[in-house]
Motif scaffolding. Structure first.
Motif, PDB file in Angstrom:
ATOM      1  N   ALA A   1      30.321  16.061  30.300  1.00  0.00           N
ATOM      2  CA  ALA A   1      30.667  14.784  29.657  1.00  0.00           C
ATOM      3  C   ALA A   1      32.145  14.456  29.911  1.00  0.00           C
ATOM      4  CB  ALA A   1      30.383  14.847  28.166  1.00  0.00           C
ATOM      5  N   SER A   2      33.029  15.448  29.813  1.00  0.00           N
ATOM      6  CA  SER A   2      34.452  15.206  30.106  1.00  0.00           C
ATOM      7  C   SER A   2      34.623  14.839  31.569  1.00  0.00           C
ATOM      8  CB  SER A   2      35.300  16.457  29.873  1.00  0.00           C
ATOM      9  OG  SER A   2      35.184  16.904  28.585  1.00  0.00           O
ATOM     10  N   ALA A   3      33.891  15.542  32.432  1.00  0.00           N
ATOM     11  CA  ALA A   3      34.013  15.274  33.871  1.00  0.00           C
ATOM     12  C   ALA A   3      33.667  13.816  34.169  1.00  0.00           C
ATOM     13  CB  ALA A   3      33.096  16.209  34.653  1.00  0.00           C
ATOM     14  N   LYS A   4      32.623  13.342  33.513  1.00  0.00           N
ATOM     15  CA  LYS A   4      32.224  11.945  33.766  1.00  0.00           C
ATOM     16  C   LYS A   4      33.298  10.983  33.284  1.00  0.00           C
ATOM     17  CE  LYS A   4      28.387  11.466  31.946  1.00  0.00           C
ATOM     18  NZ  LYS A   4      27.759  10.466  31.272  1.00  0.00           N
ATOM     19  N   ASN A   5      33.901  11.324  32.172  1.00  0.00           N
ATOM     20  CA  ASN A   5      35.000  10.504  31.661  1.00  0.00           C
ATOM     21  C   ASN A   5      36.145  10.452  32.653  1.00  0.00           C
ATOM     22  OD1 ASN A   5      34.662   9.203  29.320  1.00  0.00           O
ATOM     23  ND2 ASN A   5      35.104  10.972  28.020  1.00  0.00           N
ATOM     24  N   TYR A   6      36.505  11.612  33.153  1.00  0.00           N
ATOM     25  CA  TYR A   6      37.590  11.678  34.139  1.00  0.00           C
ATOM     26  C   TYR A   6      37.246  10.855  35.373  1.00  0.00           C
ATOM     27  CZ  TYR A   6      40.312  15.396  31.896  1.00  0.00           C
ATOM     28  OH  TYR A   6      41.096  16.112  31.052  1.00  0.00           O
ATOM     29  N   SER A   7      35.975  10.928  35.774  1.00  0.00           N
ATOM     30  CA  SER A   7      35.612  10.284  37.034  1.00  0.00           C
ATOM     31  C   SER A   7      35.730   8.771  36.955  1.00  0.00           C
ATOM     32  CB  SER A   7      34.195  10.685  37.446  1.00  0.00           C
ATOM     33  OG  SER A   7      33.267  10.089  36.571  1.00  0.00           O
ATOM     34  N   ARG A   8      35.707   8.247  35.738  1.00  0.00           N
ATOM     35  CA  ARG A   8      35.814   6.788  35.596  1.00  0.00           C
ATOM     36  C   ARG A   8      37.266   6.309  35.731  1.00  0.00           C
ATOM     37  NH1 ARG A   8      31.161   7.102  32.205  1.00  0.00           N
ATOM     38  NH2 ARG A   8      32.378   7.896  30.488  1.00  0.00           N
ATOM     39  N   ASN A   9      38.179   7.224  35.514  1.00  0.00           N
ATOM     40  CA  ASN A   9      39.588   6.809  35.559  1.00  0.00           C
ATOM     41  C   ASN A   9      40.182   7.000  36.947  1.00  0.00           C
ATOM     42  OD1 ASN A   9      39.488   6.239  32.863  1.00  0.00           O
ATOM     43  ND2 ASN A   9      40.041   8.330  32.288  1.00  0.00           N
ATOM     44  N   GLU A  10      41.169   6.221  37.199  1.00  0.00           N
ATOM     45  CA  GLU A  10      41.814   6.310  38.502  1.00  0.00           C
ATOM     46  C   GLU A  10      43.005   7.264  38.445  1.00  0.00           C
ATOM     47  OE1 GLU A  10      40.761   5.336  41.403  1.00  0.00           O
ATOM     48  OE2 GLU A  10      38.990   4.742  40.265  1.00  0.00           O
ATOM     49  N   PHE A  11      42.817   8.344  37.680  1.00  0.00           N
ATOM     50  CA  PHE A  11      43.982   9.205  37.471  1.00  0.00           C
ATOM     51  C   PHE A  11      44.343  10.020  38.709  1.00  0.00           C
ATOM     52  CE2 PHE A  11      40.373  11.719  36.508  1.00  0.00           C
ATOM     53  CZ  PHE A  11      40.698  12.969  36.955  1.00  0.00           C
ATOM     54  N   THR A  12      43.415  10.114  39.707  1.00  0.00           N
ATOM     55  CA  THR A  12      43.785  10.869  40.906  1.00  0.00           C
ATOM     56  C   THR A  12      44.841  10.103  41.715  1.00  0.00           C
ATOM     57  OG1 THR A  12      41.790  10.015  41.932  1.00  0.00           O
ATOM     58  CG2 THR A  12      41.725  12.289  41.187  1.00  0.00           C
ATOM     59  N   ASP A  13      44.771   8.773  41.638  1.00  0.00           N
ATOM     60  CA  ASP A  13      45.824   7.978  42.296  1.00  0.00           C
ATOM     61  C   ASP A  13      47.134   8.144  41.541  1.00  0.00           C
ATOM     62  OD1 ASP A  13      43.944   7.138  44.007  1.00  0.00           O
ATOM     63  OD2 ASP A  13      43.579   5.220  43.007  1.00  0.00           O
ATOM     64  N   LEU A  14      47.004   8.226  40.226  1.00  0.00           N
ATOM     65  CA  LEU A  14      48.190   8.410  39.402  1.00  0.00           C
ATOM     66  C   LEU A  14      48.871   9.747  39.729  1.00  0.00           C
ATOM     67  CD1 LEU A  14      49.946   7.384  37.123  1.00  0.00           C
ATOM     68  CD2 LEU A  14      48.278   8.233  35.478  1.00  0.00           C
ATOM     69  N   ARG A  15      48.036  10.753  40.039  1.00  0.00           N
ATOM     70  CA  ARG A  15      48.595  12.054  40.453  1.00  0.00           C
ATOM     71  C   ARG A  15      49.540  11.862  41.649  1.00  0.00           C
ATOM     72  NH1 ARG A  15      44.923  15.202  44.564  1.00  0.00           N
ATOM     73  NH2 ARG A  15      44.765  13.005  44.962  1.00  0.00           N
ATOM     74  N   LEU A  16      49.121  11.031  42.611  1.00  0.00           N
ATOM     75  CA  LEU A  16      49.960  10.814  43.793  1.00  0.00           C
ATOM     76  C   LEU A  16      51.264  10.127  43.416  1.00  0.00           C
ATOM     77  CD1 LEU A  16      47.386   9.813  46.542  1.00  0.00           C
ATOM     78  CD2 LEU A  16      48.204  12.062  45.844  1.00  0.00           C
ATOM     79  N   LYS A  17      51.186   9.253  42.428  1.00  0.00           N
ATOM     80  CA  LYS A  17      52.414   8.587  41.977  1.00  0.00           C
ATOM     81  C   LYS A  17      53.356   9.605  41.337  1.00  0.00           C
ATOM     82  CE  LYS A  17      50.725   3.911  41.341  1.00  0.00           C
ATOM     83  NZ  LYS A  17      50.283   2.890  40.403  1.00  0.00           N
ATOM     84  N   LEU A  18      52.804  10.566  40.613  1.00  0.00           N
ATOM     85  CA  LEU A  18      53.646  11.582  39.983  1.00  0.00           C
ATOM     86  C   LEU A  18      54.283  12.484  41.044  1.00  0.00           C
ATOM     87  CD1 LEU A  18      51.618  12.649  36.816  1.00  0.00           C
ATOM     88  CD2 LEU A  18      53.439  10.976  37.003  1.00  0.00           C
ATOM     89  N   VAL A  19      53.523  12.780  42.099  1.00  0.00           N
ATOM     90  CA  VAL A  19      54.091  13.572  43.200  1.00  0.00           C
ATOM     91  C   VAL A  19      55.203  12.763  43.878  1.00  0.00           C
ATOM     92  CG1 VAL A  19      53.600  14.627  45.445  1.00  0.00           C
ATOM     93  CG2 VAL A  19      51.962  14.869  43.584  1.00  0.00           C
ATOM     94  N   ASP A  20      54.933  11.475  44.038  1.00  0.00           N
ATOM     95  CA  ASP A  20      55.930  10.596  44.659  1.00  0.00           C
ATOM     96  C   ASP A  20      57.214  10.526  43.818  1.00  0.00           C
ATOM     97  OD1 ASP A  20      56.868   8.469  46.463  1.00  0.00           O
ATOM     98  OD2 ASP A  20      56.654   7.231  44.643  1.00  0.00           O
ATOM     99  N   LEU A  21      57.061  10.581  42.507  1.00  0.00           N
ATOM    100  CA  LEU A  21      58.234  10.586  41.615  1.00  0.00           C
ATOM    101  C   LEU A  21      59.114  11.801  41.884  1.00  0.00           C
ATOM    102  CD1 LEU A  21      57.102   9.580  38.001  1.00  0.00           C
ATOM    103  CD2 LEU A  21      58.475   8.263  39.608  1.00  0.00           C
ATOM    104  N   LEU A  22      58.462  12.913  42.196  1.00  0.00           N
ATOM    105  CA  LEU A  22      59.229  14.134  42.509  1.00  0.00           C
ATOM    106  C   LEU A  22      60.088  13.873  43.756  1.00  0.00           C
ATOM    107  CD1 LEU A  22      59.808  17.102  41.887  1.00  0.00           C
ATOM    108  CD2 LEU A  22      57.830  17.735  43.266  1.00  0.00           C
TER     109      LEU A  22
END
Ligand SMILES: [Zn+2]
Length: 383
Positions: free
Chosen positions: A247-268
């Motif tokens: 159920a959590s996995a499905k919740n995660y899959s709906r969000n675009e947080f993997t793109d956000l991960r790249l933004k956080l890496v870019d911030l570094l």
């Protein structure tokens, strides 16, 4: 095959199938284990298989046909032998003493319950939740008892399935105890809870308890690929974050947080630049905060943390086997070859602390600015 609708849980499936085949179905079961792993789905599949008009038996397995009237009614939760109990809102105080627990609810609340049931009937991993519903009340228990006494002549076996049974009020739990002590003929009960300690001992001792184990990362990954059409690499990332819960996995899959991960890496990248990095850093952080809520930012920070772990693992093993952020392989390799002596553990600790602060509602902008300034210090200290 019908049990295949449920991800993993092979041990639990086999216990229940053996009970059906050997005709040793317990009067009452307790399914306990973490949220979102498929306990409710299993309870329904069990009831469906037992009530199926043409079950398929193969050695030690028994499957519901999925096509008969009974199976169809179980699928859409309309089976006369199926009695679901779950928390409903308190409703308005009413002078008339009605036996019907739903009589106090307004139209909007009834509609919400119906919609929630519909979504749940289509997706048994749906987190069943009704606004303002925190308790299962005594009149709901009485209501089901009454319904069962009316359907006792019907064929098949009745099932009372209680979602989040720990939400029964003391009064409801005591009322329910009588049902357990004096079971109606051909009626089975399944209590579904996360932690069994939340139930009265007198209830626990009258049930057969089955512990549901968390799903493995591979089980969740495969479930996401086959059911949600998510590509393997992203599915693995999500599975790692999901703590064994589909159920959590499905919740995660709906969000675009993997793109956000790249933004956080870019911030570094931004934060280690020479010159006027501070203004750019602040602009980018503000943009992230504007577009994402705190939950999304926490998910992305967890992924950023995994990204750093990947880089560290690559330095130590020089192998791609353990890398989770596979879509970032080239960047991770480059980063780790450049920052070999970077204090990865300290960096991960900084991220963890940031997540804790966000959960405590500290100002997110401040947390992220501090995080990246600290990461910058780490980079310049060791590299
Ligand atoms: Zn059937």
């Amino acid at each position: 095959m019908s049990w295949d609708n449920i991800i993993g849980l092979e041990r639990e499936k086999s216990i229940l199938q053996r009970a059906i085949i050997s005709n040793r179905i317990a009067q009452s079961y307790l399914f306990y284990g973490n949220e979102g792993i498929g306990k409710k789905a299993m309870a329904l599949e069990f009831a469906k298989t037992i009530n199926c008009q043409n079950p398929i038996v193969k050695e030690n397995s028994i499957y519901a046909c999925g096509k008969c009237v009974s199976c169809m009614e179980m699928n859409n939760l309309s089976h006369p032998n199926l009695h679901l109990i779950y928390s409903i809102p308190a409703g308005k105080a009413s002078d008339a003493k009605s036996d019907n627990p739903y009589a106090k609810l307004d139209e909007k609340q009834i509609t919400e319950i119906q919609e929630e049931l519909k979504v749940f009937s289509e997706d048994k991993y749906h987190k069943f939740m009704i606004t303002g519903a925190h308790n299962i009340k005594i009149d709901q228990i009485r209501d089901v008892k009454r319904k069962i006494s009316h359907t006792s002549g019907a064929s098949g076996k009745s099932f009372i399935i209680i979602f989040n049974a720990e939400e029964m009020t003391r009064e409801a739990a005591n009322g329910f105890l009588k049902t357990l002590e004096e079971p109606a003929e051909n009626t089975h009960i399944i209590l579904v809870v996360q932690q069994r300690e939340m139930l009265l001992n007198t209830i626990l001792s009258r049930t057969q308890q089955i512990f549901f184990e968390d799903l493995t990362i591979d089980e969740i990954k495969n479930g996401l690929v086959s059911r949600c059409q998510i590509d393997e690499q992203k599915a693995k990332l999500i599975a790692v974050l999901s703590n064994g819960s589909f159920a959590s996995a499905k919740n995660y899959s709906r969000n675009e947080f993997t793109d956000l991960r790249l933004k956080l890496v870019d911030l570094l990248r931004t934060s280690v630049k020479k010159g006027a990095y501070k203004i750019v850093l602040l602009d980018k952080i503000n943009e992230i905060i504007k577009e994402n809520d705190s939950k999304q930012i926490i998910s992305a920070l967890l992924l950023f943390e995994l990204w750093l772990r990947d880089a560290y693992s690559y330095i130590k093993t020089n192998s791609e086997d353990k890398i989770i952020n596979l879509d970032q392989l080239d960047v991770i390799k480059k980063f780790s070859s450049y920052y070999k002596t970077f204090d990865y553990f300290k960096a991960i600790e900084l991220i963890e602390n940031s997540i804790i602060s966000i959960k405590k509602n500290v100002n997110i902008q401040l947390i992220l600015v501090n995080l990246y300034l600290n990461l910058r210090r780490l980079v310049y200290k060791f590299c």
